[in-house]
Design an enzyme around this catalytic site. Structure first.
Site, PDB file in Angstrom:
ATOM      1  N   GLN A  36       5.672 -54.388  57.600  1.00  0.00           N
ATOM      2  CA  GLN A  36       4.837 -54.732  58.738  1.00  0.00           C
ATOM      3  C   GLN A  36       3.813 -55.790  58.355  1.00  0.00           C
ATOM      4  OE1 GLN A  36       4.257 -50.352  59.456  1.00  0.00           O
ATOM      5  NE2 GLN A  36       4.276 -51.032  61.576  1.00  0.00           N
ATOM      6  N   HIS A  49      16.974 -60.379  62.171  1.00  0.00           N
ATOM      7  CA  HIS A  49      17.613 -61.691  62.278  1.00  0.00           C
ATOM      8  C   HIS A  49      19.000 -61.605  62.897  1.00  0.00           C
ATOM      9  CE1 HIS A  49      14.444 -64.124  60.570  1.00  0.00           C
ATOM     10  NE2 HIS A  49      14.238 -63.146  59.705  1.00  0.00           N
ATOM     11  N   ASP A  62       8.759 -61.642  59.264  1.00  0.00           N
ATOM     12  CA  ASP A  62       8.885 -62.603  58.154  1.00  0.00           C
ATOM     13  C   ASP A  62       7.527 -62.904  57.502  1.00  0.00           C
ATOM     14  OD1 ASP A  62      11.541 -62.716  58.701  1.00  0.00           O
ATOM     15  OD2 ASP A  62      11.565 -64.798  59.409  1.00  0.00           O
ATOM     16  N   ARG A  87      -4.095 -46.703  51.996  1.00  0.00           N
ATOM     17  CA  ARG A  87      -2.673 -46.393  51.852  1.00  0.00           C
ATOM     18  C   ARG A  87      -1.869 -47.648  52.183  1.00  0.00           C
ATOM     19  NH1 ARG A  87       1.420 -43.480  55.960  1.00  0.00           N
ATOM     20  NH2 ARG A  87       3.203 -43.693  54.575  1.00  0.00           N
ATOM     21  N   HIS A 132       8.713 -47.339  52.753  1.00  0.00           N
ATOM     22  CA  HIS A 132       8.326 -47.361  54.164  1.00  0.00           C
ATOM     23  C   HIS A 132       9.346 -48.232  54.914  1.00  0.00           C
ATOM     24  CE1 HIS A 132       4.680 -46.582  56.923  1.00  0.00           C
ATOM     25  NE2 HIS A 132       5.626 -47.095  57.704  1.00  0.00           N
ATOM     26  N   ASN A 176       8.234 -42.401  53.561  1.00  0.00           N
ATOM     27  CA  ASN A 176       7.544 -42.318  54.843  1.00  0.00           C
ATOM     28  C   ASN A 176       8.517 -41.954  55.965  1.00  0.00           C
ATOM     29  OD1 ASN A 176       5.077 -42.967  56.592  1.00  0.00           O
ATOM     30  ND2 ASN A 176       6.668 -44.217  57.545  1.00  0.00           N
ATOM     31  N   GLU A 177       8.289 -40.807  56.594  1.00  0.00           N
ATOM     32  CA  GLU A 177       8.959 -40.417  57.834  1.00  0.00           C
ATOM     33  C   GLU A 177      10.483 -40.413  57.791  1.00  0.00           C
ATOM     34  OE1 GLU A 177       7.364 -42.594  61.149  1.00  0.00           O
ATOM     35  OE2 GLU A 177       5.399 -41.684  60.935  1.00  0.00           O
ATOM     36  N   ASN A 316       2.102 -37.328  59.297  1.00  0.00           N
ATOM     37  CA  ASN A 316       1.722 -38.387  60.238  1.00  0.00           C
ATOM     38  C   ASN A 316       1.843 -37.790  61.637  1.00  0.00           C
ATOM     39  OD1 ASN A 316       2.035 -39.824  57.875  1.00  0.00           O
ATOM     40  ND2 ASN A 316       3.651 -41.179  58.631  1.00  0.00           N
ATOM     41  N   TYR A 318       1.048 -38.393  65.951  1.00  0.00           N
ATOM     42  CA  TYR A 318       0.590 -39.229  67.056  1.00  0.00           C
ATOM     43  C   TYR A 318       0.582 -38.503  68.395  1.00  0.00           C
ATOM     44  CZ  TYR A 318       1.043 -43.195  63.901  1.00  0.00           C
ATOM     45  OH  TYR A 318       0.882 -44.058  62.849  1.00  0.00           O
ATOM     46  N   GLU A 388      -1.248 -40.653  58.607  1.00  0.00           N
ATOM     47  CA  GLU A 388      -1.279 -41.609  59.722  1.00  0.00           C
ATOM     48  C   GLU A 388      -1.747 -40.895  60.973  1.00  0.00           C
ATOM     49  OE1 GLU A 388       2.264 -43.849  60.738  1.00  0.00           O
ATOM     50  OE2 GLU A 388       2.664 -44.299  58.626  1.00  0.00           O
TER      51      GLU A 388
HETATM   52  C1  PNW Z   1       5.029 -44.625  62.357  1.00  0.00           C
HETATM   53  N1  PNW Z   1       7.564 -41.371  67.323  1.00  0.00           N
HETATM   54  O1  PNW Z   1       6.195 -44.728  63.128  1.00  0.00           O
HETATM   55  C2  PNW Z   1       5.213 -45.525  61.157  1.00  0.00           C
HETATM   56  O2  PNW Z   1       5.048 -44.870  59.930  1.00  0.00           O
HETATM   57  C3  PNW Z   1       4.397 -46.776  61.211  1.00  0.00           C
HETATM   58  O3  PNW Z   1       4.997 -47.757  60.414  1.00  0.00           O
HETATM   59  C4  PNW Z   1       4.243 -47.227  62.636  1.00  0.00           C
HETATM   60  O4  PNW Z   1       3.657 -48.490  62.782  1.00  0.00           O
HETATM   61  C5  PNW Z   1       3.401 -46.178  63.328  1.00  0.00           C
HETATM   62  O5  PNW Z   1       3.931 -44.878  63.145  1.00  0.00           O
HETATM   63  C6  PNW Z   1       3.249 -46.427  64.824  1.00  0.00           C
HETATM   64  O6  PNW Z   1       4.494 -46.462  65.448  1.00  0.00           O
HETATM   65  C7  PNW Z   1       6.467 -43.890  64.190  1.00  0.00           C
HETATM   66  O7  PNW Z   1       8.528 -41.683  68.052  1.00  0.00           O
HETATM   67  C8  PNW Z   1       7.623 -44.126  64.912  1.00  0.00           C
HETATM   68  O8  PNW Z   1       6.895 -40.346  67.524  1.00  0.00           O
HETATM   69  C9  PNW Z   1       7.999 -43.291  65.950  1.00  0.00           C
HETATM   70  C10 PNW Z   1       7.212 -42.212  66.269  1.00  0.00           C
HETATM   71  C11 PNW Z   1       6.039 -41.973  65.573  1.00  0.00           C
HETATM   72  C12 PNW Z   1       5.676 -42.815  64.529  1.00  0.00           C
END
Ligand code: PNW
Length: 492
Positions: A36, A49, A62, A87, A132, A176-177, A316, A318, A388
């Site tokens: 990123q 690409h 890029d 991080r 990642h 990561n994830e 992480n 959200y 996160e």
């Molecule tokens: C994470 N969902 O991705 C990643 O670790 C980061 O690189 C990213 O920028 C950030 O969260 C925000 O998107 C996710 O669908 C992708 O719940 C998908 C989900 C959550 C986090």
């Protein structure tokens, strides 16, 4: 606002609003990830690409934030944020251009070494992610995460990185994830963008977990005695609520699939896959005429390798989703968690949960506490490191009060989980330091404490209101007074 007014408001608020302070040893940080921000020869290069239509604004990473050149500026921003740690992730193909340790890039090795030294010189602890999502393309050509040998390849890469930086980096995040790597990468629309009808994602899950475990054990036996660092992986865990009481049992199965699939083998006492999930997939595979379960079993040795391969639980978070049974014939895919084909469920959200710039993301702070409590119920008193959490918006406004509200409200739930539910949360990471290349959303969805001007070759960084809030928070560890103060100040 004049100075006197600010002082008076501050004084009034400190009396009116009870302090909501995190424990003294609690750490605050912020995070980024290599693709990123940087450039590397990886599956993401190939993906953006060769399939430009997969990215909503047809952009690429890029150059992205150009942190490859601007890392000194980033360190200054981090210092201004008062964070305890930063991080970031290492791009596997930047250190090992072929993916294998036959050739270590001097330039890549120097770059991360300089960044680590630069952070330490300012008293900021590096928290380093090994993977990642930017797999070297040559490894993908050999099957990527579907090839069982990848756990060895990953451990080989980990050894190179531990050798290079193990004397200075004390907190490592292996992977990561896994859910995004496997469920979306092998059955949806992130790199490598394969469609494998559920087969690839489960193979990948097993091999990602084993890769983590091998890198963990390598550190444990060869590096920990010298360096005393800590290693784990970080999982992206959503919280799930049944849409109605009738879906309560189904929701438990969704948690087994989405949360415990990645945690149970590592953090549970028994080890192995979550039993309810293992049963479900075996039965479903048999009913569909498969010769064996799509969820590959662990051998006794693998189970043992994985069980207990952690020093903390990385998490992480959200968003929260509701769960209901999909209607007959309703299309549910795994693409960014619109639903889980495996269980025939559709995921939704309650109308009162505000939408964000990411279509998968609705705001529901209470889900965070519920998730943290669930993790404690399932896995006991493990130290939980939040790696996160943050909010996406269109990024046009430097005065991003909704992001300040998001941090304040989600952190309040973390405090409640600590104080009321006894969850052992040790640190918190704001995603993200900067606006960045937000995967399928390109540059249209912004998570940054700082705005980045992607049209300028200088990639100018500008602090948002949320950066000022976070700087105050990291200094005082008190979410309440600072938040009220900033909100009041905004209204003057
Ligand atoms: C994470 N969902 O991705 C990643 O670790 C980061 O690189 C990213 O920028 C950030 O969260 C925000 O998107 C996710 O669908 C992708 O719940 C998908 C989900 C959550 C986090």
């Amino acid at each position: 606002m004049d100075c006197m007014k600010a002082v008076i408001i501050g004084a009034v608020l400190s009396v009116a609003a009870a302090e909501r302070r995190f424990p003294a040893g609690f750490k605050f940080g912020t995070a980024t990830a290599s693709y990123q921000y940087d450039k590397g020869e990886s599956i993401w290069d190939r993906f953006v690409h060769s399939r430009p239509e997969a990215i909503s604004d047809r952009s690429t990473g890029d150059v992205a934030c150009d942190s490859y050149n601007l890392w000194r500026e980033d360190i200054q921003l981090l210092e201004d944020l008062n964070v305890d740690f930063y991080r970031f992730s290492i791009a596997w193909p930047r250190v090992l251009p072929t993916g294998f340790p036959n050739r270590v890039s001097e330039d890549g090795a120097r770059y991360y070494g300089d960044l680590i030294d630069g952070l330490l010189a300012r008293g900021i602890e590096p928290v380093v992610t090994l993977y990642h999502w930017d797999l070297p393309q040559p490894l993908q050509d050999l099957g990527g995460w579907a090839n069982p040998l990848i756990s060895e390849w990953f451990a080989d890469y980990a050894r190179v990185v531990y050798d290079l930086y193990g004397d200075r980096v004390k907190t490592w995040v292996t992977i990561n994830e896994p859910t995004v790597i496997c469920d979306i990468g092998y059955d949806g629309l992130v790199a490598p963008g394969l469609e494998s009808e559920g087969r690839g994602s489960y193979l990948c899950t097993k091999h990602v977990l084993l890769a983590h475990a091998k890198a963990y054990r390598l550190y444990e036996t060869e590096f920990k005695p010298k360096h005393q660092g800590q290693v784990s992986l970080t999982n992206q865990l959503m919280w799930f609520e049944p849409e109605t009481e009738a879906e309560a049992e189904l929701t438990e199965l969704v948690k087994a699939l989405s949360i415990d699939r990645y945690c149970h083998p590592i953090f549970s006492g028994a080890g192995g896959w979550p039993p309810a999930l293992e049963r479900h997939v075996a039965e479903k595979s048999a009913a569909e005429g498969e010769p064996r379960s799509r969820l590959p079993p662990f051998t006794g040795e693998e189970l043992h390798l994985l069980r207990g391969s952690y020093d903390y639980l990385g998490l992480n978070h959200y968003t929260t989703r509701t769960v209901r049974r999909a209607a007959a014939g309703e299309a549910v895919g795994t693409y960014l968690f619109d639903g889980f084909r495996e269980l025939g469920v559709a995921l939704g959200a309650r109308p009162e949960w505000p939408a964000t710039m990411s279509h998968w993301f609705m705001v529901h702070p209470e889900g965070f506490r519920a998730l943290l409590s669930y993790v404690k119920r399932q896995y006991g008193d493990v130290p939980v490191f939040i790696l996160e959490n943050g909010l996406s918006d269109a990024g046009t406004d430097l005065d991003d009060q909704p992001r300040v509200d998001y941090y304040r409200n989600y952190l309040e739930q973390v405090l409640l989980a600590i104080e009321q539910d006894g969850v052992n949360v040790v640190g918190y990471t704001a995603w993200s330091l900067l606006d960045n290349f937000e995967w399928m959303d390109g540059y249209q969805s912004r998570f940054g404490l700082h705005h980045v001007d992607f049209s300028s070759p200088l990639r100018t960084r500008t602090a948002r209101r949320s950066a000022r809030y976070y700087a105050a928070l990291a200094r005082t560890k008190d979410i309440h007074a600072e938040y009220e103060f900033h909100k009041m100040a905004a209204e003057l």
